[in-house]
Design a protein around this motif. Sequence first.
Motif, PDB file in Angstrom:
ATOM      1  N   ASN A  13      11.377   7.806  -8.556  1.00  0.00           N
ATOM      2  CA  ASN A  13      12.731   7.400  -8.183  1.00  0.00           C
ATOM      3  C   ASN A  13      13.196   6.180  -8.977  1.00  0.00           C
ATOM      4  O   ASN A  13      14.310   5.714  -8.803  1.00  0.00           O
ATOM      5  CB  ASN A  13      12.810   7.119  -6.682  1.00  0.00           C
ATOM      6  N   GLY A  14      12.316   5.629  -9.809  1.00  0.00           N
ATOM      7  CA  GLY A  14      12.689   4.505 -10.660  1.00  0.00           C
ATOM      8  C   GLY A  14      12.550   3.146 -10.009  1.00  0.00           C
ATOM      9  O   GLY A  14      12.913   2.135 -10.610  1.00  0.00           O
ATOM     10  N   ALA A  15      12.037   3.110  -8.794  1.00  0.00           N
ATOM     11  CA  ALA A  15      11.839   1.829  -8.125  1.00  0.00           C
ATOM     12  C   ALA A  15      10.828   1.003  -8.897  1.00  0.00           C
ATOM     13  O   ALA A  15       9.915   1.532  -9.530  1.00  0.00           O
ATOM     14  CB  ALA A  15      11.350   2.058  -6.695  1.00  0.00           C
ATOM     15  N   LEU A  16      10.990  -0.305  -8.837  1.00  0.00           N
ATOM     16  CA  LEU A  16      10.076  -1.195  -9.561  1.00  0.00           C
ATOM     17  C   LEU A  16       8.862  -1.491  -8.685  1.00  0.00           C
ATOM     18  O   LEU A  16       8.604  -2.623  -8.293  1.00  0.00           O
ATOM     19  CB  LEU A  16      10.804  -2.478  -9.953  1.00  0.00           C
ATOM     20  N   THR A  17       8.109  -0.429  -8.401  1.00  0.00           N
ATOM     21  CA  THR A  17       6.924  -0.535  -7.550  1.00  0.00           C
ATOM     22  C   THR A  17       5.746   0.160  -8.218  1.00  0.00           C
ATOM     23  O   THR A  17       5.924   1.006  -9.105  1.00  0.00           O
ATOM     24  CB  THR A  17       7.152   0.112  -6.171  1.00  0.00           C
ATOM     25  N   VAL A  56       9.491  -3.699  -3.799  1.00  0.00           N
ATOM     26  CA  VAL A  56       8.618  -3.919  -2.654  1.00  0.00           C
ATOM     27  C   VAL A  56       8.786  -5.340  -2.129  1.00  0.00           C
ATOM     28  O   VAL A  56       8.796  -5.571  -0.921  1.00  0.00           O
ATOM     29  CB  VAL A  56       7.147  -3.590  -2.998  1.00  0.00           C
ATOM     30  N   GLU A  57       8.952  -6.300  -3.019  1.00  0.00           N
ATOM     31  CA  GLU A  57       9.147  -7.683  -2.580  1.00  0.00           C
ATOM     32  C   GLU A  57      10.491  -7.845  -1.872  1.00  0.00           C
ATOM     33  O   GLU A  57      10.591  -8.544  -0.863  1.00  0.00           O
ATOM     34  CB  GLU A  57       9.061  -8.631  -3.769  1.00  0.00           C
ATOM     35  N   ILE A  58      11.509  -7.199  -2.378  1.00  0.00           N
ATOM     36  CA  ILE A  58      12.828  -7.250  -1.732  1.00  0.00           C
ATOM     37  C   ILE A  58      12.745  -6.679  -0.328  1.00  0.00           C
ATOM     38  O   ILE A  58      13.239  -7.268   0.643  1.00  0.00           O
ATOM     39  CB  ILE A  58      13.876  -6.490  -2.571  1.00  0.00           C
ATOM     40  N   SER A  65      12.733 -11.375   7.216  1.00  0.00           N
ATOM     41  CA  SER A  65      13.956 -11.943   7.779  1.00  0.00           C
ATOM     42  C   SER A  65      14.326 -11.259   9.096  1.00  0.00           C
ATOM     43  O   SER A  65      14.673 -11.918  10.087  1.00  0.00           O
ATOM     44  CB  SER A  65      15.097 -11.799   6.772  1.00  0.00           C
ATOM     45  N   ASP A  66      14.233  -9.926   9.115  1.00  0.00           N
ATOM     46  CA  ASP A  66      14.531  -9.177  10.347  1.00  0.00           C
ATOM     47  C   ASP A  66      13.574  -9.563  11.466  1.00  0.00           C
ATOM     48  O   ASP A  66      13.980  -9.730  12.623  1.00  0.00           O
ATOM     49  CB  ASP A  66      14.444  -7.666  10.098  1.00  0.00           C
TER      50      ASP A  66
END
Length: 120
Positions: A13-17, A56-58, A65-66
Motif C-alpha cells: 500500500n506504500g506505507a512507510l512501514t 507506524v510512528e504517526i 494521544s487518544d
Amino acid sequence: MDRILDGTPERSNGALTIVALAIEADVPRNALTQRHTDLKNKFYDRVRARGGIPDVEIRLRRRISDLKTTIANKNKEIVRLRRCPGIPGGEHATDPGERGVAGRAQRAPEQRHSAAGGTR
C-alpha cells in the motif's frame, strides 16, 4: 525500498512501514525485523532523512494521544463518582464500611479483623 520511498509501490500500500517494505520486497516481515535489521535501519534512516515520519510512528503517536485523553476523562469520572452520595467510597457515604479501601484503612485494627470474621 526505492519504490516505496519514491511513492510508486507495486505490491504494497506504500506505507512507510516495515510491513509494507516486506510486502514490496516479497519477503516475510521477520526477515527484516530479525535477520536483516541493517536493511530495516537503513529504511527508517532514509525515511527520516527525507523529512517523513514513518506511518507506524504517526499511528502510535495518535494512539498515545487518544489514550491520554481517555485516561484524563476516566480520572474526571472517578473524581465525579467519589463526590456522589450512595457510591461506596464516595464523599457522602454514611457507613464507614462504604468508604471502600480508604474506609478500611481508617478503621482501628480490631475493627478490621472483626469485619473480616475473626482475628489473625
